[in-house]
Write an enzyme that holds these catalytic residues in place. Structure first.
Site, PDB file in Angstrom:
ATOM      1  N   PHE A 123       0.850  -1.203   0.000  1.00 48.91           N
ATOM      2  CA  PHE A 123       0.000   0.000   0.000  1.00 48.91           C
ATOM      3  C   PHE A 123       0.877   1.242   0.000  1.00 48.91           C
ATOM      4  O   PHE A 123       1.784   1.368   0.819  1.00 48.91           O
ATOM      5  CB  PHE A 123      -0.917   0.032   1.230  1.00 48.91           C
ATOM      6  CG  PHE A 123      -1.838   1.228   1.224  1.00 48.91           C
ATOM      7  CD1 PHE A 123      -3.010   1.219   0.491  1.00 48.91           C
ATOM      8  CD2 PHE A 123      -1.508   2.384   1.915  1.00 48.91           C
ATOM      9  CE1 PHE A 123      -3.848   2.334   0.453  1.00 48.91           C
ATOM     10  CE2 PHE A 123      -2.336   3.505   1.885  1.00 48.91           C
ATOM     11  CZ  PHE A 123      -3.506   3.474   1.145  1.00 48.91           C
ATOM     12  N   ASP A 208       9.113   2.536   1.712  1.00 48.48           N
ATOM     13  CA  ASP A 208       7.952   3.259   2.217  1.00 48.48           C
ATOM     14  C   ASP A 208       7.810   2.902   3.698  1.00 48.48           C
ATOM     15  O   ASP A 208       7.310   1.831   4.045  1.00 48.48           O
ATOM     16  CB  ASP A 208       6.712   2.860   1.411  1.00 48.48           C
ATOM     17  CG  ASP A 208       5.436   3.549   1.920  1.00 48.48           C
ATOM     18  OD1 ASP A 208       5.455   4.109   3.029  1.00 48.48           O
ATOM     19  OD2 ASP A 208       4.421   3.498   1.195  1.00 48.48           O
ATOM     20  N   LYS A 237       2.486   9.473   8.593  1.00 45.16           N
ATOM     21  CA  LYS A 237       1.766   9.026   9.796  1.00 45.16           C
ATOM     22  C   LYS A 237       2.385   9.551  11.091  1.00 45.16           C
ATOM     23  O   LYS A 237       2.144  10.691  11.454  1.00 45.16           O
ATOM     24  CB  LYS A 237       1.639   7.500   9.786  1.00 45.16           C
ATOM     25  CG  LYS A 237       0.710   7.024   8.673  1.00 45.16           C
ATOM     26  CD  LYS A 237       0.161   5.622   8.891  1.00 45.16           C
ATOM     27  CE  LYS A 237      -1.030   5.359   8.005  1.00 45.16           C
ATOM     28  NZ  LYS A 237      -0.707   4.895   6.659  1.00 45.16           N
TER      29      LYS A 237
END
Ligand SMILES: *Cc1c(COP(=O)(O)O)cnc(C)c1O
Length: 376
Positions: A123, A208, A237
């Site tokens: 993702f 990532d 995040k």
């Protein structure tokens, strides 16, 4: 817009591991803004940093340097051993920047190569190109035409990565642990092996770490546990401790943007920078990451002790943990937990995910296990 299915509750306030709705109901929060609130809700350090900054300078314009941007970029460089940083607001934006950086690098240094090898189940975000990089089944057909230039291989499969590299390949882009995919941990040595493949083939390795970074897996960046350094790193995040903030980080060799190639109105805004500086200071306090690992073990052991209640397998690292259920009933368990005042996430029909604040207490873990036991 109807973009997500969610319960009727309306959240109004949070403190530490707890969240309250407008009817005064209290929830023990093991979602934490989607693995964002690394210091819990409304942490004192972040709150006072952004309050002070709000009366000093909120946005300076990306056209000028500002002191806090320099400070946070310097901290991230020192800690990641990657000297170049570009700030954005969301994870997808950081990844979008990483993809652009790779394509530019391919044009300059690899004869126009532009293809990026990514993984099935991975993702990377919800912009058009990060959706194309994402390996969620069916996503490539959602908003045609899909952005071209991504080749998907099974996650954790070193031979598949090697086999996917050709003359058009410019980079390999993976998460150290697939988060949204359901907390999928690759076999030991995976990152080191694909680092080797990237070096041999002369392509870039992009990690990532939007979910695995900022202490989530027990070290500041997950790749530190594999003793490698990527060419390009993306953070998001947890970086802002709840404030929108992300970063594209790169080695000198990979950092090929020239003026005009990349930008963003809110890039490096002092308000978000002040939050990031407070978060980095907290995470690098002596003993903080040791405690994350210890609490991760407590959470994992506790979940394993619920095997008689229907948990088949517990996986993850640090405080990024998932439990696979014996039955395909994760959304039912999530909804029952919600009624009992516990917030957890169900990334797959048979999987629950736990992403508490990194400073969650042992007592809160115990309370979570007790509520989850009842929900199960
Ligand atoms: C959440 C996430 C993103 C996207 O971040 P946004 O801030 O939602 O754009 C990208 N990659 C990974 C690994 C993520 O977990």
């Amino acid at each position: 817009m109807k973009h997500v299915v969610r319960p009727d509750a309306v959240m109004v306030r949070g403190k530490g591991s707890y969240l309250w709705d407008r009817d005064g109901r209290k929830y023990l929060d093991f979602v934490q803004g989607w693995a964002v609130n690394v210091l819990g809700h409304a942490p004192a350090q972040v709150a006072s940093a952004i309050c002070d900054q709000a009366t000093t300078l909120i946005t300076a314009s990306p056209a000028y340097h500002n002191a806090l941007e320099l400070q946070l970029a310097h901290e991230i460089s020192r800690l990641s051993r990657l000297p170049r940083v570009f700030f954005a607001s969301s994870g997808a934006e950081a990844n979008e920047g990483a993809i652009k950086l790779c394509r530019k690098w391919g044009r300059l240094h690899r004869g126009g190569a532009y293809e990026i090898v990514t993984t099935q189940g991975g993702f990377h975000g919800r912009t058009l190109s990060t959706m194309a990089a994402t390996g969620k089944p069916g996503w490539d057909a959602l908003f045609p035409p899909a952005v071209p230039g991504f080749v998907k291989v099974p996650f954790g499969d070193v031979a598949a990565v090697r086999g996917a590299i050709g003359k058009n390949t410019v980079a390999i882009m993976v998460e150290p642990i697939q988060g949204e995919g359901g907390v999928i941990v690759p076999p030991p040595g995976y990152l080191a092996e694909i680092r080797g493949i990237a070096d041999e083939a002369g392509v870039l390795l992009v990690l990532d770490e939007i979910q695995t970074g900022m202490g989530r897996t027990g070290t500041l960046f997950a790749y530190q546990q594999d003793e490698i350094v990527p060419d390009v790193l993306t953070l998001g995040k947890g970086l802002g401790g709840g404030v929108p903030l992300s970063a594209l980080v790169a080695s000198e060799r990979a950092s090929c943007f020239e003026p005009g190639d990349q930008g963003g109105t809110f890039s490096g805004n002092p308000l978000a920078m002040s939050a990031g500086i407070a978060v980095v200071a907290a995470l690098t306090t002596t003993g903080f990451l040791d405690a994350v690992r210890a609490r991760g073990n407590a959470l994992t052991d506790g979940l394993r002790s619920l095997s008689a209640s229907g948990i088949a397998e517990v996986r993850g690292r640090g405080l990024l943990v998932a439990a696979r259920l014996q039955a395909q009933r994760a959304t039912e368990v999530r909804d029952r937990a919600f009624e009992l005042g516990l917030l957890v996430n169900a990334p797959r029909p048979d999987t629950l995910r736990f992403m508490p604040a990194l400073n969650v207490s042992d007592a809160e873990i115990e309370e979570m296990l007790s509520l989850l036991g009842r929900a199960l």
